[in-house]
Enzyme design. Structure first.
Site, PDB file in Angstrom:
ATOM      1  N   TYR A  46       0.849  -1.203   0.000  1.00 16.86           N
ATOM      2  CA  TYR A  46       0.000   0.000   0.000  1.00 16.86           C
ATOM      3  C   TYR A  46       0.876   1.241   0.000  1.00 16.86           C
ATOM      4  CZ  TYR A  46      -5.019   0.295   0.102  1.00 16.86           C
ATOM      5  OH  TYR A  46      -6.320   0.372  -0.285  1.00 16.86           O
ATOM      6  N   GLU A  48      -0.292   4.811  -0.542  1.00 16.97           N
ATOM      7  CA  GLU A  48      -1.039   6.066  -0.709  1.00 16.97           C
ATOM      8  C   GLU A  48      -0.118   7.270  -0.533  1.00 16.97           C
ATOM      9  OE1 GLU A  48      -4.247   5.787   2.077  1.00 16.97           O
ATOM     10  OE2 GLU A  48      -5.633   5.108   0.539  1.00 16.97           O
ATOM     11  N   ASP A 196      -5.437  13.525 -25.604  1.00 16.34           N
ATOM     12  CA  ASP A 196      -5.552  12.151 -25.114  1.00 16.34           C
ATOM     13  C   ASP A 196      -4.932  11.257 -26.186  1.00 16.34           C
ATOM     14  OD1 ASP A 196      -6.295   9.599 -24.429  1.00 16.34           O
ATOM     15  OD2 ASP A 196      -8.405  10.076 -24.062  1.00 16.34           O
ATOM     16  N   THR A 222      -3.260   6.005 -22.231  1.00 12.15           N
ATOM     17  CA  THR A 222      -3.212   4.650 -21.692  1.00 12.15           C
ATOM     18  C   THR A 222      -1.829   4.101 -22.037  1.00 12.15           C
ATOM     19  OG1 THR A 222      -4.087   3.763 -23.748  1.00 12.15           O
ATOM     20  CG2 THR A 222      -5.679   4.174 -22.004  1.00 12.15           C
ATOM     21  N   LYS A 225      -2.038   0.209 -25.247  1.00  9.83           N
ATOM     22  CA  LYS A 225      -2.433   0.120 -26.655  1.00  9.83           C
ATOM     23  C   LYS A 225      -1.152   0.044 -27.501  1.00  9.83           C
ATOM     24  CE  LYS A 225      -6.820   2.025 -25.333  1.00  9.83           C
ATOM     25  NZ  LYS A 225      -7.792   3.137 -25.329  1.00  9.83           N
ATOM     26  N   ARG A 231      -2.123  -2.584 -18.492  1.00  9.48           N
ATOM     27  CA  ARG A 231      -3.286  -1.690 -18.501  1.00  9.48           C
ATOM     28  C   ARG A 231      -3.075  -0.619 -17.444  1.00  9.48           C
ATOM     29  NH1 ARG A 231      -6.296  -4.686 -21.581  1.00  9.48           N
ATOM     30  NH2 ARG A 231      -7.799  -3.032 -21.726  1.00  9.48           N
TER      31      ARG A 231
HETATM   32  C1  PLP Z   1      -8.811   3.527 -24.553  1.00 12.59           C
HETATM   33  C2  PLP Z   1      -9.055   4.956 -24.392  1.00 12.59           C
HETATM   34  C3  PLP Z   1      -9.369   5.522 -23.145  1.00 12.59           C
HETATM   35  C4  PLP Z   1      -9.733   4.721 -21.911  1.00 12.59           C
HETATM   36  O1  PLP Z   1      -8.904   3.778 -21.481  1.00 12.59           O
HETATM   37  P1  PLP Z   1      -9.360   2.656 -20.427  1.00 12.59           P
HETATM   38  O2  PLP Z   1      -8.050   2.170 -19.936  1.00 12.59           O
HETATM   39  O3  PLP Z   1     -10.134   1.648 -21.215  1.00 12.59           O
HETATM   40  O4  PLP Z   1     -10.182   3.300 -19.375  1.00 12.59           O
HETATM   41  C5  PLP Z   1      -9.469   6.898 -23.055  1.00 12.59           C
HETATM   42  N1  PLP Z   1      -9.297   7.672 -24.138  1.00 12.59           N
HETATM   43  C6  PLP Z   1      -9.036   7.170 -25.351  1.00 12.59           C
HETATM   44  C7  PLP Z   1      -8.853   8.091 -26.502  1.00 12.59           C
HETATM   45  C8  PLP Z   1      -8.917   5.801 -25.515  1.00 12.59           C
HETATM   46  O5  PLP Z   1      -8.680   5.320 -26.737  1.00 12.59           O
END
Ligand code: PLP
Length: 399
Positions: A46, A48, A196, A222, A225, A231
């Site tokens: 933990y 925090e 993003d 993220t 991807k 993740r």
């Molecule tokens: C995949 C994605 C997210 C969210 O990711 P999670 O890990 O599934 O919550 C946010 N923004 C964009 C543009 C994404 O492609």
């Protein structure tokens, strides 16, 4: 494992992944080192708070780990720690985005994001997402003819609506985004520019897609991807950008975001996940990964071109990234996205159905499918494999 039921499911999932081709644009295959870090004993801790400022004792290794992960994140995207900060604790992409909103935008204020049908993410203010319930989404879309962003149109909306924050970077948009234009548009109304880069972060790291950092105030991503990690998510923010607090002090975006992540939205960070992110960031900081990222884009371009030659309608007529949006419905001349993805799955090709710009059907049975080449390229696929794959997809969809 002692738990045979779970062990069997893990084995079966390994086998499923081995036997199928995943063209899901948001998926990839991580290295054994990433898995090892995920499964490490950092799971038990933990932590925090932030390095040097934790609530529990026993942090000599977690502090080093989190600092190392941050250093690697900044280095990978060529950022100086004088100008940029990074938070590595957000549990995934959606909570990362929510943290940024909580930090920088008051409830009810306007955030401008691309609508879902046009390729935006739920967390860009869609009404079913908390981001659309707490904040007021001003949607924008793509041009109906080119199916690409119409910057003049975005500018017109911004002049009228004056949003507090503009979000670019999408979930189903195959083209390069002009971050410089977005900066100019944001400056025209004093909006915060958030990028993003969840989908194309690995391509930015591998220099196969333009970097948004010269223009953005905040960059979220993220890590699972194209970046090929576990993740999780990263939030980069400019240290020199500030907001005035209720007491009248200037507080930097970075400080506000750290506070929004913890204690605003989360408790303890997942340190095992942070260890795995750190591993993935180092893996991405290599000549081999640059080669990989360039191959991902080459493969996607070939796959898009071949499918087009076989008579399929490709949204925006092609791609500049890892991602392809195929209109399989073609105004009733083809098959729906649900039907297409079902047929492909039966033949071992896993994809997702997807809405397309000017969608006329429902999200559960939309007009298209989304394809991506990040996973298959990790497995070594080259252009010649894409030509074969396009033929196979075409045969399955036209059966
Ligand atoms: C995949 C994605 C997210 C969210 O990711 P999670 O890990 O599934 O919550 C946010 N923004 C964009 C543009 C994404 O492609």
């Amino acid at each position: 494992m002692k738990d045979k039921q779970i062990e069997r499911l893990i084995k079966q999932e390994e086998l499923r992944q081995k036997k199928t081709i995943s063209l899901i644009a948001s998926e990839n295959y991580v290295s054994d080192d990433v898995l090892k870090a995920m499964g490490s004993k950092f799971t038990n801790k933990y932590s925090e708070g932030y390095p040097g400022k934790r609530y529990y004792k026993g942090q000599e290794n977690t502090d080093k780990l989190e600092d190392l992960c941050k250093d690697r994140a900044l280095k990978l995207f060529k950022l100086s720690n004088e100008k940029w900060a990074v938070n590595v604790q957000a549990l995934s992409g959606s909570p990362a985005n929510l943290s940024v909103y909580l930090a920088l935008v008051k409830p009810g204020e306007k955030v401008m994001g691309m609508s879902l049908n046009n390729g935006g993410h739920l967390t860009h203010g869609h009404k079913v997402s908390a981001t659309g319930k707490i904040w007021n989404q001003i949607p924008y879309g793509v041009n109906k003819d080119t199916e690409m962003i119409d910057y003049e149109e975005v500018k017109r909306i911004v002049i009228v609506e004056k949003p507090k924050m503009i979000i670019t970077g999408y979930t189903a948009y195959p083209r390069i985004v002009d971050f410089k234009k977005f900066r100019e548009i944001a400056d025209s109304c004093g909006a915060i520019l958030m990028v993003d880069m969840s989908h194309f972060a690995g391509l930015v790291a591998g220099e196969a897609y333009p970097s948004p950092f010269e223009y953005a105030d905040v960059v979220t991503t993220t890590t699972h991807k194209t970046l090929r990690g576990p993740r999780s998510a990263l939030i980069f923010s400019r240290k020199d950008k500030t907001q005035t607090s209720e007491k009248g002090n200037q507080i930097s975006f970075s400080e506000l975001i750290d506070k929004a992540v913890f204690p605003g939205l989360q408790g303890g960070p997942h340190m095992n996940q942070i260890a795995a992110v750190a591993v993935a960031l180092k893996e991405a900081d290599s000549p081999a990964f640059k080669k990989y990222a360039k191959q991902v884009v080459k493969n996607a371009k070939v796959l898009a071109e071949e499918l087009k030659n076989l008579g399929w309608k490709i949204i925006s007529s092609g791609t500049d990234s890892h991602l392809i949006l195929v209109d399989t419905w073609m105004n009733g001349k083809g098959i729906s996205g649900e039907e297409a993805s079902n047929r492909l799955e039966k033949e071992g090709i896993v994809v997702n159905k997807n809405t397309i710009p000017k969608e006329t059907r429902s999200p559960m049975d939309p007009s298209g499918i989304r394809l991506g080449t990040a996973g298959e390229t990790t497995r070594g696929a080259k252009e010649k494999d894409m030509i074969k794959l396009a033929k196979r997809i075409n045969d399955i969809l036209r059966k």
